[in-house]
Design a protein around this motif. Structure first.
Motif, PDB file in Angstrom:
ATOM      1  N   GLU A   1      -0.156   1.865  11.547  1.00 12.70           N
ATOM      2  CA  GLU A   1      -1.452   1.547  10.944  1.00 12.70           C
ATOM      3  C   GLU A   1      -1.565   2.191   9.566  1.00 12.70           C
ATOM      4  O   GLU A   1      -2.103   1.582   8.627  1.00 12.70           O
ATOM      5  N   ALA A   2      -1.079   3.428   9.428  1.00 15.55           N
ATOM      6  CA  ALA A   2      -1.123   4.103   8.131  1.00 15.55           C
ATOM      7  C   ALA A   2      -0.247   3.368   7.120  1.00 15.55           C
ATOM      8  O   ALA A   2      -0.642   3.181   5.956  1.00 15.55           O
ATOM      9  N   TRP A   3       0.934   2.937   7.541  1.00 18.15           N
ATOM     10  CA  TRP A   3       1.840   2.185   6.661  1.00 18.15           C
ATOM     11  C   TRP A   3       1.144   0.929   6.140  1.00 18.15           C
ATOM     12  O   TRP A   3       1.148   0.656   4.932  1.00 18.15           O
ATOM     13  N   ILE A   4       0.539   0.181   7.051  1.00 21.23           N
ATOM     14  CA  ILE A   4      -0.140  -1.063   6.649  1.00 21.23           C
ATOM     15  C   ILE A   4      -1.308  -0.766   5.717  1.00 21.23           C
ATOM     16  O   ILE A   4      -1.532  -1.468   4.722  1.00 21.23           O
ATOM     17  N   ALA A   5      -2.055   0.287   6.019  1.00 25.98           N
ATOM     18  CA  ALA A   5      -3.201   0.645   5.171  1.00 25.98           C
ATOM     19  C   ALA A   5      -2.744   1.016   3.759  1.00 25.98           C
ATOM     20  O   ALA A   5      -3.368   0.615   2.766  1.00 25.98           O
TER      21      ALA A   5
ATOM     22  N   ILE B   1       6.735  -3.259   6.656  1.00 22.58           N
ATOM     23  CA  ILE B   1       7.416  -2.629   7.788  1.00 22.58           C
ATOM     24  C   ILE B   1       8.391  -3.577   8.452  1.00 22.58           C
ATOM     25  O   ILE B   1       9.402  -3.164   9.024  1.00 22.58           O
ATOM     26  N   GLU B   2       8.123  -4.883   8.351  1.00 23.95           N
ATOM     27  CA  GLU B   2       9.042  -5.866   8.946  1.00 23.95           C
ATOM     28  C   GLU B   2      10.421  -5.815   8.298  1.00 23.95           C
ATOM     29  O   GLU B   2      11.439  -6.016   8.976  1.00 23.95           O
ATOM     30  N   PHE B   3      10.466  -5.562   6.989  1.00 22.59           N
ATOM     31  CA  PHE B   3      11.765  -5.458   6.320  1.00 22.59           C
ATOM     32  C   PHE B   3      12.543  -4.266   6.876  1.00 22.59           C
ATOM     33  O   PHE B   3      13.753  -4.366   7.136  1.00 22.59           O
TER      34      PHE B   3
ATOM     35  N   ARG C   1       1.413 -11.058  -0.688  1.00 18.07           N
ATOM     36  CA  ARG C   1       1.022 -10.992  -2.094  1.00 18.07           C
ATOM     37  C   ARG C   1       2.114 -11.386  -3.068  1.00 18.07           C
ATOM     38  O   ARG C   1       1.832 -11.693  -4.221  1.00 18.07           O
ATOM     39  N   GLN C   2       3.365 -11.377  -2.628  1.00 20.74           N
ATOM     40  CA  GLN C   2       4.443 -11.606  -3.589  1.00 20.74           C
ATOM     41  C   GLN C   2       5.668 -12.215  -2.910  1.00 20.74           C
ATOM     42  O   GLN C   2       6.046 -11.814  -1.807  1.00 20.74           O
ATOM     43  N   LEU C   3       6.281 -13.177  -3.614  1.00 20.89           N
ATOM     44  CA  LEU C   3       7.562 -13.739  -3.181  1.00 20.89           C
ATOM     45  C   LEU C   3       8.679 -13.037  -3.936  1.00 20.89           C
ATOM     46  O   LEU C   3       8.569 -12.806  -5.143  1.00 20.89           O
ATOM     47  N   HIS C   4       9.752 -12.712  -3.213  1.00 24.77           N
ATOM     48  CA  HIS C   4      10.902 -12.103  -3.871  1.00 24.77           C
ATOM     49  C   HIS C   4      12.033 -13.115  -3.943  1.00 24.77           C
ATOM     50  O   HIS C   4      12.544 -13.580  -2.917  1.00 24.77           O
ATOM     51  N   TYR C   5      12.404 -13.475  -5.171  1.00 24.70           N
ATOM     52  CA  TYR C   5      13.485 -14.419  -5.439  1.00 24.70           C
ATOM     53  C   TYR C   5      14.799 -13.662  -5.296  1.00 24.70           C
ATOM     54  O   TYR C   5      15.076 -12.739  -6.055  1.00 24.70           O
TER      55      TYR C   5
ATOM     56  N   ASP D   1       1.608 -12.070   9.452  1.00 25.61           N
ATOM     57  CA  ASP D   1       0.617 -12.366   8.415  1.00 25.61           C
ATOM     58  C   ASP D   1       0.886 -11.591   7.135  1.00 25.61           C
ATOM     59  O   ASP D   1       0.260 -11.852   6.104  1.00 25.61           O
ATOM     60  N   ARG D   2       1.842 -10.655   7.156  1.00 26.33           N
ATOM     61  CA  ARG D   2       2.173  -9.870   5.960  1.00 26.33           C
ATOM     62  C   ARG D   2       3.608 -10.062   5.485  1.00 26.33           C
ATOM     63  O   ARG D   2       3.993  -9.515   4.456  1.00 26.33           O
ATOM     64  N   PHE D   3       4.391 -10.826   6.226  1.00 31.03           N
ATOM     65  CA  PHE D   3       5.815 -10.932   5.885  1.00 31.03           C
ATOM     66  C   PHE D   3       6.401 -12.224   6.442  1.00 31.03           C
ATOM     67  O   PHE D   3       6.049 -12.657   7.545  1.00 31.03           O
ATOM     68  N   GLN D   4       7.320 -12.807   5.668  1.00 35.61           N
ATOM     69  CA  GLN D   4       8.101 -13.932   6.173  1.00 35.61           C
ATOM     70  C   GLN D   4       9.422 -14.038   5.434  1.00 35.61           C
ATOM     71  O   GLN D   4       9.478 -13.919   4.214  1.00 35.61           O
TER      72      GLN D   4
END
Length: 362
Positions: free
Chosen positions: A20-24, A39-41, A251-255, A225-228
């Motif tokens: 929860e702290a990481w996400i916050a 955190i998914e990465f 918030r951001q796509l990484h090419y 909902d935060r990573f794909q």
């Protein structure tokens, strides 16, 4: 005054409160928009590399930050994802006054060799040896606004983009873009084309190391909902001619890993696919597309600004003590490198050895 304490954990060992702290922290800190900071990465890295660790820093029992890393077997650490990590840093609140050395010392890590540490956060400049920059496409105001901005600053590139679209429409009847096309066949095709490119250009083949392919496969299986993880394709006449494997946060796509069929180079399918990814990012409400560092013309033409990145080294022990331990460990593993013995090699080969060591999880 409480001092920082720390412990090393695997991502899977984090408690619900720590998660929860990481996400916050990532939600509150705009500098941590990249999917590398999700955190998914870290969890995907743990799937494919047993040396994946997180330094969890606390002050007075309260979590104050995280530093993801790969804990090498010869005694020092590198950023999470090793050489595939295009951006990294401390995961802390935006107003935190944090020094990476404090985290490393408290966790008992003697040396941290870093590259691409995000320069807009505190702490890294003091230890940096050189600075680079990642090109960012700003799509926070939408795709049309992005195009208008690029027409002002890169008019030639935008004319070429429109010319490619017209040529493709006239010669081939247009193209098809697909974002979620993560079939094993497409991943294998991208890797095959990329390995051919590495061979032709003499660049180290990152996919010659098993964990790198496994990491991409793991990322493509993850979605929240935060990573794909993403595998996007561009097809002409039902034939896939360009593929991109990357990832995105909310918030951001990484090419990351683009590849294309050279037989279609006359219509620049790689650039067309990138532009479709930028269009998708704007439509999804993302703030930007990170093209990564590198002195490539297309990045300077399509990027709106550069985010500073630092490379360097943080030591928490005296240099003689640290070097004695590292040298003893290195001596036992040197002959396993695919470039032979280290003792008689020039400095250029030693740099290659260090890079190989980072791929082979030393």
């Amino acid at each position: 005054m409480h001092r920082l304490t720390a412990e090393l954990k695997r991502p899977s060992e984090l408690t619900p409160a720590e998660r929860e702290a990481w996400i916050a922290f990532t939600d509150d800190n705009a500098a941590l928009a990249s999917p590398y900071f999700r955190i998914e990465f870290a969890e995907c890295c743990e799937e494919v590399r047993s040396d994946t660790r997180i330094i969890v820093g606390r002050v007075g029992g309260q979590v104050r930050g995280f530093l993801p890393l790969q804990l090498g077997r010869i005694g020092y650490a590198r950023p999470i994802g090793g050489p595939l990590g295009d951006v990294h840093g401390l995961i802390v609140p935006p107003d935190a006054e944090s020094d990476p050395r404090d985290f490393l010392r408290a966790a008992g890590v003697p040396l941290f060799e870093f590259h691409s540490a995000i320069g807009v956060t505190q702490g890294w400049r003091e230890y940096g040896r050189c600075q680079d920059g990642a090109w960012i496409c700003d799509v926070s105001d939408g795709f049309d606004a992005y195009l208008e901005t690029r027409k002002m600053f890169s008019p030639g590139a935008m004319r070429n983009y429109r010319k490619r679209l017209r040529r493709l429409e006239a010669e081939e009847g247009g193209f098809a873009f697909q974002l979620d096309d993560a079939s094993p066949k497409n991943l294998d095709s991208m890797i095959r084309m990329k390995r051919s490119q590495y061979k032709q250009t003499g660049i180290f083949d990152v996919f010659s190391v098993g964990w790198t392919q496994a990491l991409l496969a793991a990322l493509l299986r993850r979605r929240s909902d935060r990573f794909q993880g993403q595998c996007a394709t561009l097809s002409i006449n039902n034939e896939v001619v360009a593929i991109h494997v990357g990832m995105a946060s909310e918030r951001q796509l990484h090419y990351w890993f683009p590849a294309y069929n050279p037989a279609f180079s006359h219509v620049s399918p790689g650039i067309l696919l990138l532009m479709e990814l930028i269009r998708w990012s704007a439509a999804e409400g993302l703030a930007g597309v990170d093209l990564g560092p590198g002195d490539y013309r297309y990045k300077a033409e399509l990027g709106c600004y550069q985010m500073p990145l630092w490379s360097g080294c943080v030591m928490t022990q005296s240099a003689p003590t640290m070097l004695r331990g590292a040298a003893q460990a290195l001596a036992g593993r040197a002959e396993k490198l695919p470039i032979g013995r280290l003792g008689s090699l020039p400095r250029r080969a030693l740099r290659k050895a260090d890079k190989l060591a980072s791929f082979y999880a030393w």
